[in-house]
Scaffold this active site. Structure first.
Site, short mmCIF file in Angstrom:
data_model
loop_
_atom_site.label_atom_id
_atom_site.label_comp_id
_atom_site.label_asym_id
_atom_site.label_seq_id
_atom_site.Cartn_x
_atom_site.Cartn_y
_atom_site.Cartn_z
N ASP A 193 3.34 2.39 6.82
CA ASP A 193 2.02 2.38 6.20
C ASP A 193 1.34 1.06 6.60
O ASP A 193 2.00 0.13 7.09
CB ASP A 193 2.21 2.46 4.68
CG ASP A 193 0.92 2.20 3.94
OD1 ASP A 193 -0.09 2.85 4.26
OD2 ASP A 193 0.92 1.32 3.04
N ASP A 212 -2.09 -0.52 4.82
CA ASP A 212 -2.68 -1.32 3.74
C ASP A 212 -1.67 -1.52 2.62
O ASP A 212 -1.13 -0.57 2.07
CB ASP A 212 -3.94 -0.64 3.21
CG ASP A 212 -5.02 -0.63 4.27
OD1 ASP A 212 -5.37 -1.73 4.72
OD2 ASP A 212 -5.48 0.45 4.65
C1 XBP Z 1 -5.15 2.63 2.15
C2 XBP Z 1 -6.43 3.27 1.85
C3 XBP Z 1 -7.60 3.07 2.68
C4 XBP Z 1 -8.23 1.70 2.64
C5 XBP Z 1 -9.64 1.77 3.20
O1 XBP Z 1 -4.47 3.29 3.18
O2 XBP Z 1 -6.49 4.04 0.91
O3 XBP Z 1 -8.56 3.96 2.19
O4 XBP Z 1 -8.34 1.25 1.30
O5 XBP Z 1 -9.66 2.16 4.53
P1 XBP Z 1 -2.90 3.06 3.57
P2 XBP Z 1 -10.93 2.96 5.14
O6 XBP Z 1 -2.20 2.39 2.45
O7 XBP Z 1 -2.42 4.47 3.83
O8 XBP Z 1 -2.88 2.24 4.83
O9 XBP Z 1 -12.18 2.43 4.47
O10 XBP Z 1 -10.91 2.67 6.61
O11 XBP Z 1 -10.74 4.42 4.82
MG MG Z 2 -0.58 1.45 1.46
#
Ligand code: XBP
Ligand code: MG
Length: 257
Positions: free
Chosen positions: A10, A12
């Protein structure tokens, strides 16, 4: 005995602590640029994280708090425009070196590469954000380390749906039993788990600390480094404060038995 062939990461929250001081700030900058007086506080943002995907998150916020925006006829285009600006602000922050990788991330990536494992990304966020993070937190060569970059709108159903993990495995030509996923949130854990992949929750933060991680094979408060060990929050495996490849392999072999 089954063999661990790939680590799926993953982004974020897992590779880096991007949400509160990265994505949230960029959303607010985009709102200001558009002349909107919307401001997502750190607390409100925690609630909005229930909706994955930036465009989906903006739409949810509008539906809930601003169902009538003056002079907006095409809501899809309006949201897409805001999100484009948000991505511009976010990637600019990464280019300034604003968000480092979490401790231990590079160590685990390097261990996996040295052992010949495949690496993949499975994320909800926009591909440009992943490229900017890896390029600026590691270097341009990092993009070549990942055999698949599964991100954003490449699948219509974002996490907690399993689709992004299924997509990543298809691209790698691998089965769930070949992979382990590293995640930070309940949404991400459910996505990987429902795709059939054993998942380690490798960090918890203020936004995720109280989430339900019972489906995880191991939950840590960080990946840990030799000089700064992390803590195991749940999971029955020997753990000495550093998530390493032998530990991941032990978990993987045990779960197949
Ligand atoms: C995390 C998310 C994303 C980011 C925003 O994704 O939910 O929506 O907050 O990114 P993960 P975008 O943990 O799966 O990496 O604005 O580019 O959608
Ligand atoms: Mg995440």
């Amino acid at each position: 005995m089954r063999q661990l062939k790939a680590l799926l990461f993953d982004v974020d929250g897992t590779l880096a602590d991007t949400e509160r001081d990265g994505h949230r700030v960029a959303f607010n900058q985009a709102f200001r640029d558009a002349g909107l007086d919307w401001d997502w506080s750190a607390q409100l943002y925690g609630e909005l994280l229930a909706v994955t995907g930036g465009k989906e998150r903006i739409r949810h916020y509008i539906d809930r708090w601003h169902p009538l925006i003056p002079d907006v006829e095409d809501l899809d285009a309006f949201i897409a425009g805001l999100h484009r600006e948000k991505t511009r602000h976010y990637t600019a922050a990464l280019e300034r070196g604003g968000i480092p990788l979490r401790p231990g991330v590079l160590r685990v990536i390097e261990e996996a590469r040295a052992a010949g494992l495949m690496l993949g990304i499975a994320t909800t966020t926009t591909p440009a954000n992943v490229i900017a993070l890896l390029t600026h937190a590691i270097g341009p060569e990092a993009m070549e380390w990942f055999a698949v970059l599964a991100a954003g709108d490449v699948v219509p159903a974002k996490k907690p749906a399993p689709d992004i993990y299924t997509y990543a495995m298809d691209r790698l030509g691998l089965e769930p039993a070949d992979c382990a996923a590293l995640e930070d949130s309940a949404h991400g854990l459910h996505a990987a788990h429902d795709a059939g992949i054993d998942t380690v929750v490798v960090t918890v933060n203020g936004y995720t600390a109280n989430q339900d991680f019972r489906q995880a094979v191991l939950v840590l408060d960080g990946l840990g480094e030799p000089h700064a060990p992390s803590r195991r929050l749940s999971g029955a495996v020997d753990f000495d404060g550093c998530l390493d490849l032998p530990t991941l392999r032990r978990l993987h072999a045990r779960s197949g038995s």
